[in-house]
Enzyme design. Structure first.
Site, PDB file in Angstrom:
ATOM      1  N   GLY A  98       0.763  -1.227   0.000  1.00 40.52           N
ATOM      2  CA  GLY A  98       0.000   0.000   0.000  1.00 40.52           C
ATOM      3  C   GLY A  98       0.801   1.289   0.000  1.00 40.52           C
ATOM      4  O   GLY A  98       0.224   2.367   0.103  1.00 40.52           O
ATOM      5  N   HIS A 136       7.876   6.360   5.744  1.00 42.17           N
ATOM      6  CA  HIS A 136       7.189   7.048   6.836  1.00 42.17           C
ATOM      7  C   HIS A 136       6.512   5.982   7.683  1.00 42.17           C
ATOM      8  O   HIS A 136       5.827   5.096   7.184  1.00 42.17           O
ATOM      9  CB  HIS A 136       6.205   8.113   6.342  1.00 42.17           C
ATOM     10  CG  HIS A 136       5.285   7.674   5.260  1.00 42.17           C
ATOM     11  ND1 HIS A 136       5.694   7.380   3.972  1.00 42.17           N
ATOM     12  CD2 HIS A 136       3.945   7.473   5.279  1.00 42.17           C
ATOM     13  CE1 HIS A 136       4.657   7.025   3.245  1.00 42.17           C
ATOM     14  NE2 HIS A 136       3.579   7.071   4.023  1.00 42.17           N
ATOM     15  N   HIS A 178       3.901   5.096  10.511  1.00 44.39           N
ATOM     16  CA  HIS A 178       2.683   5.620  11.124  1.00 44.39           C
ATOM     17  C   HIS A 178       2.610   5.211  12.589  1.00 44.39           C
ATOM     18  O   HIS A 178       2.819   4.041  12.923  1.00 44.39           O
ATOM     19  CB  HIS A 178       1.444   5.061  10.407  1.00 44.39           C
ATOM     20  CG  HIS A 178       1.329   5.495   8.995  1.00 44.39           C
ATOM     21  ND1 HIS A 178       0.661   6.637   8.623  1.00 44.39           N
ATOM     22  CD2 HIS A 178       1.805   4.952   7.847  1.00 44.39           C
ATOM     23  CE1 HIS A 178       0.721   6.777   7.317  1.00 44.39           C
ATOM     24  NE2 HIS A 178       1.414   5.764   6.815  1.00 44.39           N
TER      25      HIS A 178
END
Length: 144
Positions: A105, A112, A114
């Site tokens: 995805g 990055h 999350h």
């Protein structure tokens, strides 16, 4: 020259620039903390109140390509970000995730991580957590 496929996912739509490389542009990055090699920003499209991203300053796509010092600073800043979220939002839990590769995805080829605060009742049944990104992950079937 980079392959065309990589280029199409590195740029912020309409700008031709990598979103995460525009560290000090307040139009696209709401910074919380900046370290030597890593920074923490608020997510532009938060999944929950307090959702942040932990990002290397160096343009690197994969978690597995981080240097040892970047890994160390990720640990320090993700803990600092968790303390920040805890003080301001008092979540009941956290989901930590990386979309490693397009099949997982990833849409921007700049790593990055999350850190998403979770709250009681934010989903009807949180059992299984991140396993629900794939089909066939009903926790009731695990007991059979």
């Amino acid at each position: 020259m980079k392959p065309a496929m990589a280029q199409e996912h590195e740029a912020e739509p309409g700008t031709g620039k990598c979103l995460f490389c525009q560290i000090h542009d307040r139009e696209v990055n709401d910074l919380l903390f900046t370290g030597e090699e890593i920074y923490v920003r608020m997510d532009n499209f938060p999944a929950a109140e307090g959702h942040v991203e932990v990002v290397p300053i160096r343009h690197v796509a994969s978690y597995f390509d981080l240097t040892s010092s970047e890994h160390a600073e990720v640990y320090v800043l993700i803990k600092r970000a968790q303390q920040y979220i805890e003080e301001r939002f008092q979540p009941d839990g956290y989901t930590i995730g990386v979309n490693e590769g397009r099949a997982a995805g990833r849409t921007i080829d700049h790593l990055h991580i999350h850190l998403i605060p979770r709250y009681e009742g934010d989903v009807p049944d949180p059992r299984g957590g991140i396993r629900h990104v794939l089909p066939g992950t009903d926790p009731d079937e695990w007991l059979a």
